[in-house]
Design a protein around this motif. Structure first.
Motif, short mmCIF file in Angstrom:
data_model
loop_
_atom_site.label_atom_id
_atom_site.label_comp_id
_atom_site.label_asym_id
_atom_site.label_seq_id
_atom_site.Cartn_x
_atom_site.Cartn_y
_atom_site.Cartn_z
N ALA A 59 0.82 -1.21 0.00
CA ALA A 59 0.00 0.00 0.00
C ALA A 59 0.86 1.26 0.00
O ALA A 59 0.54 2.23 -0.67
N ASP A 60 1.96 1.23 0.75
CA ASP A 60 2.79 2.43 0.86
C ASP A 60 3.35 2.87 -0.49
O ASP A 60 3.54 4.05 -0.74
N LYS A 186 -5.19 0.28 4.18
CA LYS A 186 -3.99 -0.12 3.44
C LYS A 186 -4.10 -1.55 2.91
O LYS A 186 -3.59 -1.87 1.84
#
Length: 459
Positions: A59-60, A186
């Motif tokens: 997700a980051d 996320k």
């Protein structure tokens, strides 16, 4: 090679049911779930943590991508708590998918369940609130004997915890309290492969800030039923007198179907509808006007009574425009009635259909806005040659019209443009016998800036 050995060791202990259970709880792929269970010896909690870490890493990488699509959702709990939320993603394709839709619906429910939440993230909490919390904590008795540096560390920790209590993304997820909301978002990013941003939300609690009546539901019902015989007697006496007067007038053919239609359109009583049609020669439009005038007179008498009950409603159009609205009445009995529910639903739909509307009534418009409108009109070129007194009258008329465009109660009703919203409300007051106040509303349009949000003030 090592992974293959692990597979052979733990294959017997990882059942399809366990894989399915983990997949439902995390939203991860089947093979990822199977691998997570193998890596953690079939421990479901550790497997969730394994997938969360993997999801967070994925997700980051996507967090910098632009989110210009998405959807607006709402959640209403028992008509007394209402939430409107906007969540953005990258493409319309994803926004219409079931996974994203479920995320938005669950986020709205999360806000409804988290009464203390006021902001998205701790960083959104205003500095003055943070400073106030710090000042309060520094003065607590249990810290007075601590050295300054120790006291400061303890205070910072307490403040951080307090700010997290106010932030939506820091809350334990209501469907899995081992996750916080930001990690669940996320995980969804990792599952759908697009960046997601929770942009904003608003939460209404019915009657918050209003004085509440102590009368309970049973007493409300008793009061309603006790009032009926009295009103019947009052209505019957003039009815017989009016019947005599009608006998003296030329008879007008009024069909039962016409009476029924007028009753459905106005909510007035059967005998009132029949009389209105008789008085207006069977003209439906004139009969509506007759009843409206009568209704307005009745409604005005009730306008001073406290409206602290009611309901919160919402209307979502194509997941791109959303409205949350609170309308108050006097009793819970009426607040739960079909007639009142219909009014609230129609008012929410009305706000969606009127993008220019920003306030409940003209009286709610700030003086600064009124002054600015006057200033703009006074400088118009077409008025430069007019005498001062004439120019002022023209300006007043134009400003009055402009303010009416900004106020919900001044709009033509979308289902009958011969009726203004304020008159529709008064008709309903006359029909149900209680005061009604349109208290507030908020309107979200997908992708607009937060500053552009149309928010109705209390009436």
């Amino acid at each position: 090679m090592i992974f293959k050995i692990l597979c052979s060791i733990y294959a017997a202990t990882v059942s399809p049911a366990l894989v399915k259970h983990l997949r439902e709880e995390t939203g991860a792929g089947m093979m990822d779930c199977k691998k997570a269970l193998l890596e953690t010896g079939g421990d479901i909690v550790k497997a969730q943590e394994f997938l969360r870490k993997k999801g967070l890493a994925s997700a980051d990488k996507k967090a910098s991508r632009v989110t210009a699509e998405g959807r607006i959702g709402s959640y209403i709990h028992d008509s007394r708590i209402g939430v409107l939320v906007e969540v953005n993603c990258e493409t319309d394709f994803v926004s219409r998918g079931d996974i994203f839709k479920e995320l938005v619906d669950d986020l709205a429910m999360q806000v409804a369940a988290s009464s203390q939440v006021q902001y998205l993230v701790p960083e959104d909490v205003p500095e003055e609130i943070v400073n106030k919390e710090r000042e309060i904590e520094m003065q607590k008795e249990d810290l007075l004997s601590k050295p300054e540096q120790i006291r400061s560390k303890i205070v910072e920790g307490r403040i951080r915890k307090r700010l997290e209590e106010l932030a939506l993304l820091e809350q334990p997820y209501i469907k899995n309290d081992k996750l916080v909301v930001k990690d669940w978002v996320k995980q969804t990013i990792a599952t759908i492969g697009e960046n997601i941003k929770v942009k904003r939300f608003v939460r209404f609690n019915l009657g918050e800030g209003l004085e509440k009546k102590s009368q309970d539901f049973a007493a409300e019902v008793a009061a309603q039923t006790a009032a009926k015989p009295v009103s019947t007697v009052r209505k019957e006496q003039p009815a017989s007198k009016e019947a005599k007067e009608t006998d003296q007038k030329p008879a007008v053919a009024v069909s039962a179907a016409l009476v029924k239609q007028l009753r459905e359109e106005t909510g007035a009583g059967m005998m009132d509808c029949k009389k209105a049609l008789s008085e207006t020669g069977g003209d439906l439009e004139k009969a509506q006007e007759y009843l409206r005038m009568k209704g307005l007179s009745t409604a005005d008498k009730k306008s001073s009574r406290l409206a602290a009950e009611g309901r919160i409603g919402s209307y979502i159009h194509d997941s791109r425009i959303g409205v949350l609205i609170e309308v108050n009445c006097e009793t819970d009995f009426v607040g739960r009635s079909e007639k009142f529910k219909e009014l609230v639903d129609d008012l929410a739909m009305q706000v969606v259909a009127c993008p220019q509307v920003q306030f409940v009534s003209i009286e709610d418009i700030p003086e600064s806005t009124v002054s600015k409108e006057k200033e703009l009109e006074m400088q118009r070129e077409d008025l430069a040659s007019k005498p001062e007194n004439i120019r002022e009258k023209i300006v007043e008329g134009r400003v009055s019209k402009r303010l009416g465009e900004l106020a919900l109660l001044e709009q033509p009703y979308i289902k009958d443009d011969s009726v203004l919203i304020k008159d529709l409300v008064k008709q309903t007051v006359a029909a149900i016998g209680e005061n009604i106040k349109v208290r507030r509303f908020v309107r979200f349009t997908l992708g607009e800036t937060v500053e552009d949000t149309k928010t109705g003030t209390e009436a």
